[in-house]
Design an enzyme around this catalytic site. Structure first.
Site, short mmCIF file in Angstrom:
data_model
loop_
_atom_site.label_atom_id
_atom_site.label_comp_id
_atom_site.label_asym_id
_atom_site.label_seq_id
_atom_site.Cartn_x
_atom_site.Cartn_y
_atom_site.Cartn_z
N LYS A 42 0.83 -1.20 0.00
CA LYS A 42 0.00 0.00 0.00
C LYS A 42 0.87 1.25 0.00
CE LYS A 42 -0.52 -0.36 5.01
NZ LYS A 42 -1.45 -0.44 6.15
N ARG A 140 -10.15 -0.14 15.72
CA ARG A 140 -10.23 0.49 14.40
C ARG A 140 -11.16 -0.38 13.54
NH1 ARG A 140 -4.76 1.56 11.00
NH2 ARG A 140 -4.96 -0.69 10.82
N TYR A 269 13.74 30.85 8.92
CA TYR A 269 12.52 31.41 9.50
C TYR A 269 12.54 31.37 11.03
CZ TYR A 269 10.29 31.20 4.88
OH TYR A 269 9.97 31.36 3.56
N MET A 317 10.31 24.88 2.65
CA MET A 317 9.62 24.01 1.69
C MET A 317 10.56 23.44 0.64
SD MET A 317 6.39 24.84 -0.83
CE MET A 317 5.25 25.16 0.52
#
Length: 381
Positions: A42, A140, A269, A317
């Site tokens: 998956k 779940r 930042y 980013m």
């Protein structure tokens, strides 16, 4: 498949198919003959790229594929007919017909799902293959274990359902062996209430993180193998965790800029790092948009020319800043290892994940689509 030079790439992941194939051989050799290999692929084969990985799994002769949804299952079906494919997540009603279109096996947890799929099978004069998921404490997916015997009986009574397997999922295989044993006992009790167990029924509770079912007297006859096949032993103390595997995935970027900055300069930042010396810093051509999580800000390291260089300030980013003051040979264009080996040094997926306060599963799945996968190594089966 991408096989070209990395000289023009800003960020890439290398997938060593030869190592992957060696891992498959070792895992298969460690499994008893009666134990089926359910290959979990998956999330784009845990970020490795589904088509090349699935093809090699097919060539190696695994018994079944397990995926999260019907879209992933369809991708595998387009690669080969006849392979059993188990969908691990619940199906949306509008997806039910895809079970027939792609010859898939559904996971069921409720009588309502069973009735829905039985009606589908009857309307097409065929059987719908299902695995029953039993909730033994994960909270779940799955029918609660005390209610499982009733649902098993109901499945047997529905003419268009073909029960092919029963399974559960351990919530704390890595950290709570006592509760894992409780879950195992709950699962076995639910199975015994439905005695006799059909001989061809797949019974699986374990994945490569917590397998404990290799004894000859165990009713378990299948194991879900995910992270281990990619060379990351989830928990070394498990039975299959002791199989020697090799890393398949490595993660790379390059130096885009080098500059000198004086002591006292704030970095990135929010000014979370201040240089304590006159420094030489390198700007890497990758950031959290590629998979270098912000959690590595002021914590992570990279390898340049076989040396560990610390990440400075906030990861952004598209760029990450590292200190190369003690790596004078570093220059623009150099390759940088984020995960993998460089000389005698190695940053493993596990180390990368621990520094990022996460787990290897998330690390591999978080390397984004803009990171080119480069496949290396030849077939060695």
């Amino acid at each position: 498949m991408n096989t070209g030079t990395t000289s023009t790439r800003r960020c890439w992941a290398e997938i060593d198919l030869a190592a992957f194939e060696r891992n498959l051989k070792r895992i298969q050799a460690a499994l008893p003959a009666r134990m089926r290999y359910l290959a979990v692929v998956k999330a784009d084969a845990y970020g490795h790229g589904m088509p090349p990985i699935v093809r090699r799994l097919m060539q190696s002769g695994v018994d079944c594929f397990a995926v999260a949804n019907v879209a992933e299952a369809a991708d595998i079906r387009h690669m080969g007919a006849g392979w059993p494919i188990l969908v691990l997540s619940p199906l949306l009603p509008e997806e039910d017909h895809l079970l027939l279109e792609y010859d898939l096996t559904a996971t069921v947890s409720t009588y309502e799902e069973c009735l829905r799929l039985n009606a589908l099978g009857q309307s097409h004069a065929t059987s719908i293959k299902v695995h029953l998921k039993i909730d033994t404490g994960m909270g779940r997916l799955g029918i609660w274990h005390r209610d499982a015997p009733t649902l098993l009986a109901q499945i047997h009574a529905l003419p268009a359902l073909q029960l092919e397997g029963v399974y559960t999922h351990f919530s704390s295989a890595d950290s709570d062996p006592e509760f894992t044993q409780t879950q195992r006992e709950r699962f076995l009790a639910a199975l015994k209430a439905d005695a006799p167990i059909p001989e061809n029924l797949l019974i699986h509770a374990d994945n490569s993180a917590g397998i404990d079912t290799l004894s000859d007297d165990s009713p378990f006859n299948a194991v879900r193998i995910g992270l281990l096949q990619f060379g990351v032993p989830p928990y070394p103390d498990s039975a299959l965790g002791r199989v020697v595997v090799e890393p398949v995935f490595s993660f790379h970027t390059r130096i885009g800029l080098i500059k000198a900055l004086p002591r006292g300069t704030d970095i990135s930042y929010a000014r979370t790092h201040k240089l304590t010396r006159d420094s030489r810093i390198a700007l890497l051509t990758a950031g959290y948009g590629d998979g270098i999580t912000r959690e590595l800000s002021n914590r992570g390291q990279v390898l340049i020319h076989g040396q560990r260089c610390p990440i400075l300030g906030r990861v952004t980013m598209d760029q990450t800043i590292v200190d190369v003051t003690d790596c004078p040979q570093a220059q623009i264009g150099d390759a940088v290892v984020l995960i993998g080996k460089d000389g005698s040094q190695e940053i493993t997926t596990t180390e990368f994940s621990e520094k990022a306060h996460t787990i290897p599963w998330e690390t591999l799945c978080s390397v984004t689509k803009r990171v080119t996968r480069v496949y290396v190594g030849s077939r060695e089966l």
